[in-house]
Design a protein around this motif. Structure first.
Motif, PDB file in Angstrom:
ATOM      1  N   GLU A  43       7.825  -3.186   5.758  1.00 39.23           N
ATOM      2  CA  GLU A  43       8.445  -4.129   6.688  1.00 39.23           C
ATOM      3  C   GLU A  43       7.382  -4.792   7.555  1.00 39.23           C
ATOM      4  O   GLU A  43       7.394  -6.024   7.747  1.00 39.23           O
ATOM      5  N   ALA A  44       6.447  -4.005   8.086  1.00 33.57           N
ATOM      6  CA  ALA A  44       5.404  -4.551   8.953  1.00 33.57           C
ATOM      7  C   ALA A  44       4.511  -5.534   8.196  1.00 33.57           C
ATOM      8  O   ALA A  44       4.123  -6.585   8.736  1.00 33.57           O
ATOM      9  N   VAL A  45       4.170  -5.199   6.949  1.00 32.23           N
ATOM     10  CA  VAL A  45       3.344  -6.108   6.149  1.00 32.23           C
ATOM     11  C   VAL A  45       4.110  -7.405   5.885  1.00 32.23           C
ATOM     12  O   VAL A  45       3.551  -8.507   5.991  1.00 32.23           O
ATOM     13  N   ALA A  46       5.398  -7.278   5.556  1.00 27.76           N
ATOM     14  CA  ALA A  46       6.212  -8.466   5.307  1.00 27.76           C
ATOM     15  C   ALA A  46       6.261  -9.362   6.545  1.00 27.76           C
ATOM     16  O   ALA A  46       6.080 -10.586   6.458  1.00 27.76           O
ATOM     17  N   VAL A  47       6.508  -8.775   7.708  1.00 30.57           N
ATOM     18  CA  VAL A  47       6.609  -9.559   8.939  1.00 30.57           C
ATOM     19  C   VAL A  47       5.260 -10.173   9.299  1.00 30.57           C
ATOM     20  O   VAL A  47       5.183 -11.339   9.711  1.00 30.57           O
TER      21      VAL A  47
ATOM     22  N   GLY B  67       4.675 -13.233   7.553  1.00 32.13           N
ATOM     23  CA  GLY B  67       5.505 -14.347   7.970  1.00 32.13           C
ATOM     24  C   GLY B  67       6.890 -14.347   7.379  1.00 32.13           C
ATOM     25  O   GLY B  67       7.618 -15.346   7.480  1.00 32.13           O
ATOM     26  N   LEU B  68       7.292 -13.223   6.766  1.00 28.19           N
ATOM     27  CA  LEU B  68       8.602 -13.117   6.148  1.00 28.19           C
ATOM     28  C   LEU B  68       9.629 -12.601   7.157  1.00 28.19           C
ATOM     29  O   LEU B  68       9.284 -11.873   8.088  1.00 28.19           O
ATOM     30  N   ALA B  69      10.882 -12.988   6.953  1.00 28.10           N
ATOM     31  CA  ALA B  69      11.951 -12.549   7.843  1.00 28.10           C
ATOM     32  C   ALA B  69      12.140 -11.038   7.719  1.00 28.10           C
ATOM     33  O   ALA B  69      12.247 -10.528   6.605  1.00 28.10           O
TER      34      ALA B  69
ATOM     35  N   GLY C  27       6.276 -16.363  -0.119  1.00 29.57           N
ATOM     36  CA  GLY C  27       6.642 -14.967  -0.278  1.00 29.57           C
ATOM     37  C   GLY C  27       8.133 -14.772  -0.086  1.00 29.57           C
ATOM     38  O   GLY C  27       8.849 -15.691   0.349  1.00 29.57           O
ATOM     39  N   TYR C  28       8.595 -13.583  -0.401  1.00 29.50           N
ATOM     40  CA  TYR C  28      10.002 -13.248  -0.213  1.00 29.50           C
ATOM     41  C   TYR C  28      10.128 -11.752   0.015  1.00 29.50           C
ATOM     42  O   TYR C  28       9.412 -10.962  -0.603  1.00 29.50           O
ATOM     43  N   PHE C  29      11.035 -11.380   0.922  1.00 24.57           N
ATOM     44  CA  PHE C  29      11.252  -9.987   1.269  1.00 24.57           C
ATOM     45  C   PHE C  29      12.697  -9.625   0.935  1.00 24.57           C
ATOM     46  O   PHE C  29      13.635 -10.281   1.380  1.00 24.57           O
ATOM     47  N   LEU C  30      12.871  -8.586   0.134  1.00 28.50           N
ATOM     48  CA  LEU C  30      14.193  -8.071  -0.201  1.00 28.50           C
ATOM     49  C   LEU C  30      14.276  -6.614   0.229  1.00 28.50           C
ATOM     50  O   LEU C  30      13.433  -5.804  -0.147  1.00 28.50           O
ATOM     51  N   ARG C  31      15.293  -6.290   1.001  1.00 29.19           N
ATOM     52  CA  ARG C  31      15.509  -4.894   1.390  1.00 29.19           C
ATOM     53  C   ARG C  31      16.975  -4.569   1.200  1.00 29.19           C
ATOM     54  O   ARG C  31      17.871  -5.319   1.611  1.00 29.19           O
ATOM     55  N   ALA C  32      17.229  -3.434   0.560  1.00 28.63           N
ATOM     56  CA  ALA C  32      18.592  -3.090   0.157  1.00 28.63           C
ATOM     57  C   ALA C  32      19.543  -3.016   1.346  1.00 28.63           C
ATOM     58  O   ALA C  32      20.691  -3.461   1.262  1.00 28.63           O
ATOM     59  N   GLU C  33      19.091  -2.492   2.486  1.00 29.88           N
ATOM     60  CA  GLU C  33      20.007  -2.227   3.593  1.00 29.88           C
ATOM     61  C   GLU C  33      20.462  -3.484   4.319  1.00 29.88           C
ATOM     62  O   GLU C  33      21.427  -3.440   5.091  1.00 29.88           O
TER      63      GLU C  33
ATOM     64  N   GLY D 210       3.118 -15.982  -5.392  1.00 30.10           N
ATOM     65  CA  GLY D 210       3.554 -15.560  -4.074  1.00 30.10           C
ATOM     66  C   GLY D 210       3.469 -14.062  -3.880  1.00 30.10           C
ATOM     67  O   GLY D 210       3.072 -13.315  -4.775  1.00 30.10           O
ATOM     68  N   PHE D 211       3.847 -13.639  -2.690  1.00 31.81           N
ATOM     69  CA  PHE D 211       3.815 -12.237  -2.282  1.00 31.81           C
ATOM     70  C   PHE D 211       5.255 -11.768  -2.122  1.00 31.81           C
ATOM     71  O   PHE D 211       5.999 -12.268  -1.275  1.00 31.81           O
ATOM     72  N   PHE D 212       5.659 -10.798  -2.948  1.00 32.86           N
ATOM     73  CA  PHE D 212       7.041 -10.361  -2.987  1.00 32.86           C
ATOM     74  C   PHE D 212       7.129  -8.899  -2.560  1.00 32.86           C
ATOM     75  O   PHE D 212       6.553  -8.029  -3.214  1.00 32.86           O
ATOM     76  N   VAL D 213       7.837  -8.668  -1.464  1.00 34.80           N
ATOM     77  CA  VAL D 213       7.946  -7.346  -0.864  1.00 34.80           C
ATOM     78  C   VAL D 213       9.376  -6.849  -1.031  1.00 34.80           C
ATOM     79  O   VAL D 213      10.330  -7.590  -0.788  1.00 34.80           O
TER      80      VAL D 213
END
Length: 245
Positions: free
Chosen positions: A63-67, A70-72, A107-113, A156-159
């Motif tokens: 999460e910290a790396v994603a933020v 610059g990712l939401a 980039g894009y951030f996907l988190r299940a919760e 891109g960077f995908f987290v």
């Protein structure tokens, strides 16, 4: 994949920033893996898989790396404004990312919760491109539909944080297949936190195990999560006899 340092990866290294305010006795720096990152830094590969028990800091780290990238924090791209209730740690404010020269900034951030909220945001803010009604799909179908969308077709960077949550075994295999196709694209980098031996088997990935002693590079065969799954499937009673029910 892996350690080709001539490749323009979006994030080569995570380290403590020069203006970091997080101290050693403040959470999440009290977690050994986070302390490792702040003290020694951490190199990322084209595909990096983070595994470990609950509470070791996997999700906090990704999460910290994603933020910091610059990712939401609740999921989305570098331009997403989706947010409900801020719950992210302050770690992103105390780390710095070393980016590859010429690498993509997308980039894009996907988190299940938080995927339910992200899908609502996407439906309320539709793009010009046609896309599925994510809420009308099962969790697994919606996750795979997202991975197969044009958001994940270029550099891109995908987290991803625990992308296997709610997925059946066969759906996890489908997820793994989608990840294999994704990392085959030049200029793509992925960072994934997972509890799944299936996801952790991504070919060529750097596997990092988080535990109470810090961060350790592991082979897939040597992972605790792989060993426990094997042992349980071979003889469930070994584990069941220790449970109270």
């Amino acid at each position: 994949m892996g350690d080709d340092w001539t490749a323009p990866l979006p994030v080569r290294r995570v380290r403590r920033s020069t203006d970091a305010t997080l101290t050693a006795n403040q959470w999440p720096a009290t977690l050994a893996p986070v302390a490792h990152v702040l003290g020694q830094g951490l190199d990322l590969a084209q595909a990096t898989i983070v595994v470990g028990e609950n509470g070791t800091g996997k999700s906090t780290f990704v999460e910290a790396v994603a933020v910091a990238y610059g990712l939401a924090p609740e999921g989305g791209s570098t331009g997403a404004l989706h947010a409900t209730r801020p719950t992210e740690s302050s770690l992103s404010q105390s780390i710095s990312l070393e980016r590859g020269a010429g690498a993509s900034r997308w980039g894009y951030f996907l988190r299940a919760e938080t995927m339910h909220g992200l899908f609502t945001y996407l439906e309320d803010n539709p793009s010009r491109r046609p896309e599925p009604r994510f809420h009308e799909l099962s969790h697994g179908e919606s996750f795979l539909a997202m991975l197969n969308s044009d958001r994940f077709t270029g550099e891109g960077f995908f987290v991803m944080d625990e992308p296997e949550a709610g997925l059946s075994f066969h759906a996890q295999l489908a997820l793994l297949g989608a990840l294999i196709q994704l990392v085959a694209i030049p200029g793509v980098q992925v960072l994934i936190a997972t509890h799944s031996p299936v996801v952790a088997s991504l070919p060529g990935a750097l596997i990092l195990e988080f535990d109470e002693d810090g961060i350790h590079e592991r082979a897939w065969d040597d992972l605790d999560v792989v060993d426990h799954h094997r042992r349980f499937l071979e003889a469930p009673e070994r584990y069941l006899r220790h449970l109270r029910y």
